[in-house]
Write an enzyme that holds these catalytic residues in place. Structure first.
Site, mmCIF file in Angstrom:
data_model
loop_
_atom_site.group_PDB
_atom_site.id
_atom_site.type_symbol
_atom_site.label_atom_id
_atom_site.label_comp_id
_atom_site.label_asym_id
_atom_site.label_seq_id
_atom_site.Cartn_x
_atom_site.Cartn_y
_atom_site.Cartn_z
ATOM 1 N N ASP A 89 -9.071 122.116 57.107
ATOM 2 C CA ASP A 89 -10.275 122.551 56.382
ATOM 3 C C ASP A 89 -11.105 123.456 57.275
ATOM 4 O O ASP A 89 -12.028 122.993 57.915
ATOM 5 C CB ASP A 89 -11.076 121.312 55.948
ATOM 6 N N GLU A 120 -19.716 127.492 53.809
ATOM 7 C CA GLU A 120 -19.237 126.753 52.638
ATOM 8 C C GLU A 120 -19.596 125.284 52.744
ATOM 9 O O GLU A 120 -19.903 124.623 51.750
ATOM 10 C CB GLU A 120 -17.712 126.914 52.497
ATOM 11 N N GLU A 121 -19.543 124.755 53.968
ATOM 12 C CA GLU A 121 -19.772 123.323 54.163
ATOM 13 C C GLU A 121 -21.243 122.930 53.977
ATOM 14 O O GLU A 121 -21.566 121.754 53.957
ATOM 15 C CB GLU A 121 -19.286 122.881 55.544
HETATM 16 ZN ZN LIG Z 1 -13.203 123.312 53.000
#
Ligand SMILES: [Zn+2]
Length: 331
Positions: A89, A120-121
């Site tokens: 990830d 994104e996180e």
């Molecule tokens: Zn991700």
């Protein structure tokens, strides 16, 4: 640079959300050295999305995010796996997508672009900025990568972030009748929330709630004047029925503060791929201008965000084959 080496090199550069500049520079240099046209799209000081393409207006784009959750964990490996932060990830995914793109290019397919976002996180800030990029209008298919065990995700839940806040009245704790406890009010609300079934959806599944953070009070001998609970709801419906349900539960005992939300998304189903609905959210709800979304990536979401994060090398290789096959089918 080979698939595993590229994965390790990306992982060796720390890029916890907010600190993605160095990994972006690495990607720019790597892709430019291979003849890609690369743009760094400014999102915030020290944060740039990476946008790379071969022809002028690609119809199919591969994308994922460059940031990771904390803490940084340096890459290690054995014969079967690569371990460390970003392995699944999502730096292994970046490496698999670039390898797939280079493979397609070697077969003369240049109608492809690469989009790598920041943040994104946290709140998909990078994706929100990328959504305004002029190349989005020419994109027909966006193949986003997140760990789906190499299955094609045909749906992903949304995420609704909010705070439930209560107010009370401070008083000497020896004279509780003089005050009003915000914490006791909050506990009552949370107890009701725990025993309420929120609206859900047949396709996307159950709406689930994480009572994630608790805060309140000022001292042991003071009746607490304020309290709050941070919640994250995995959304399977529109926002309104959930907001209404929360407001019905809270009534006049407190208030709901909506921080951010992303809606559940249906994605393109393609014949010949194993399909499923995933429970997590991605950048996709924030990239509506980038054509029809698809979601597929190596690794397990259950390994993501853990101290033991890893990806199977065989899954990375399989992902390259799947991305190549998917792009060919779409083109
Ligand atoms: Zn991700």
């Amino acid at each position: 640079m080979k698939l595993f080496e590229l994965t390790r090199n990306l992982m060796a550069i720390p890029s916890v959300s907010g600190d993605e500049e160095a990994v972006g520079f690495f990607l720019r240099d790597h892709l430019e050295s291979r003849g890609w046209t690369v743009e760094l799209q400014a999102v915030a000081p020290g944060q740039n999305n990476v946008i790379a393409h071969l022809n002028e207006t690609p119809r199919v784009w591969l994308s994922t995010h460059m940031d990771t959750v904390p803490p940084f964990i340096a890459p290690t490996e054995d014969d079967e796996r690569i371990y460390g932060r970003g392995s699944c990830d999502a730096k292994g995914i970046i490496a698999a997508q670039i390898t797939a793109a280079e493979h397609l290019r070697s077969e003369g397919i240049e109608d492809i672009g690469l989009l790598y976002t920041v943040e994104e996180e946290r709140a998909s800030t990078g994706a929100k900025i990328a959504n305004g990029h002029p190349l989005a209008a020419k994109c027909e298919y966006l193949i986003n990568g997140e760990p789906t065990d190499n299955d094609l995700a045909i749906g992903s839940k949304g995420a609704f972030r909010a705070k439930i806040k209560t107010k009370g009245k401070a008083a000497h704790s020896a004279y509780p009748e003089e005050g009003e406890s915000a914490i006791e009010k909050l506990l009552d609300i949370l107890e009701d929330l725990r025993h309420t079934k929120l609206p859900s959806d047949e396709f996307f599944g159950e709406t689930t709630v994480n009572l994630a953070t608790l805060d309140g009070g000022i001292a042991l001998n003071v009746i607490p004047p304020m309290a709050e609970c941070g919640i994250l709801i995995r959304l399977t419906t529109a926002i309104e029925p959930i907001r209404d349900a929360l407001e019905t539960i809270i009534r006049d005992r407190g208030e709901l503060e909506i921080m951010s939300y992303s809606l559940p998304v249906k994605m393109l189903a393609v014949d010949g791929f194993k399909q499923k609905v995933v429970r997590f959210t991605t950048d996709i709800p924030h990239l509506p201008n980038w054509g029809q979304p698809l979601l597929l990536g190596p690794g397990s979401i259950l390994a993501a965000h853990t101290k033991d994060e890893f990806v199977l090398k065989a899954d990375l290789e399989e992902a390259v084959r799947l991305y190549v096959g998917l792009v060919k089918q779409l083109i």
